[in-house]
Structure formats: structure tokens, C-alpha cells
Design a protein around this motif. Structure first.
Motif: not given
Length: 98
Positions: A17-23, A43-49, A63-71, A83-87
Motif C-alpha cells: 500500500p505504500v513505498r519506502m520513503g513516502a511521507a 507526519v513521518g516517513v515509511v522505513v519498513a514493511l 504493518l507499516i513502520q513509520v519514523r516520526v522525527a523527534g517522536v 500519504e502526504v503529497p511530495q512537497g
């Protein structure tokens, strides 16, 4: 010792359902979703499935592993992320008056 059948992938998977690095933004879509409040709305970044049961989940229901900066990082169901559109990164908790 029991063999752990989990499959953790840090690369794009056709049919996932998502790509690596997707916001992505963490959301609650069901009243009983157990999304941690510290991640909700961020908002975070997808780092693993993660496929706990690969024969049942692969490729479309990880399950989608997401990294959120500072959290930190956590695992989410596809229904708990949008998904958050790029930019279009959104700075939550920001006090800027744009």
C-alpha cells in the motif's frame, strides 16, 4: 526454539500500500484504533514493511513502520496512515504565523 516467520522489508514491494520513503500522516479512522496519541496527526516517513504472517499478508497487507522525527518509530495498519503529497510536509506544533 520457535522459528519467527516474520518478514521485514526495507525496500519497495510491488502490491504494497505504500513505498519506502513516502511521507505519511498518522490518522485514526476507527474508534477502536490503538494509535498512540504521540504519533496521531504527525507526519513521518515509511522505513519498513513488516509481514508477521507472510502467507496471509504479503504483499498487500503489511504493518507499516513509520519514523516520526523527534517522536520515534512505530508500526501502523494501512488504514492508519495517509500519504502526504511530495512537497507538502506539514509542521505540526509549529508556532509560525505564515
Amino acid at each position: 526454539m520457535k522459528h519467527d516467520p516474520s518478514l521485514i522489508l526495507m525496500e519497495d514491494v510491488d502490491g504494497a500500500p505504500v513505498r519506502m520513503g513516502a511521507a505519511v500522516m498518522i490518522v485514526r479512522t476507527e474508534p477502536d484504533d490503538s494509535v498512540s496519541e504521540r504519533f496521531l496527526g504527525r507526519v513521518g516517513v515509511v522505513v519498513a514493511l513488516v509481514f508477521d504472517d507472510p502467507p496471509m499478508q504479503y504483499p498487500g497487507d503489511p504493518l507499516i513502520q513509520v519514523r516520526v522525527a523527534g517522536v520515534g518509530e512505530d508500526l501502523f495498519f494501512a488504514r492508519e496512515i495517509v500519504e502526504v503529497p511530495q512537497g507538502h510536509f506539514v509542521a505540526f506544533g509549529s508556532s509560525s504565523s505564515g
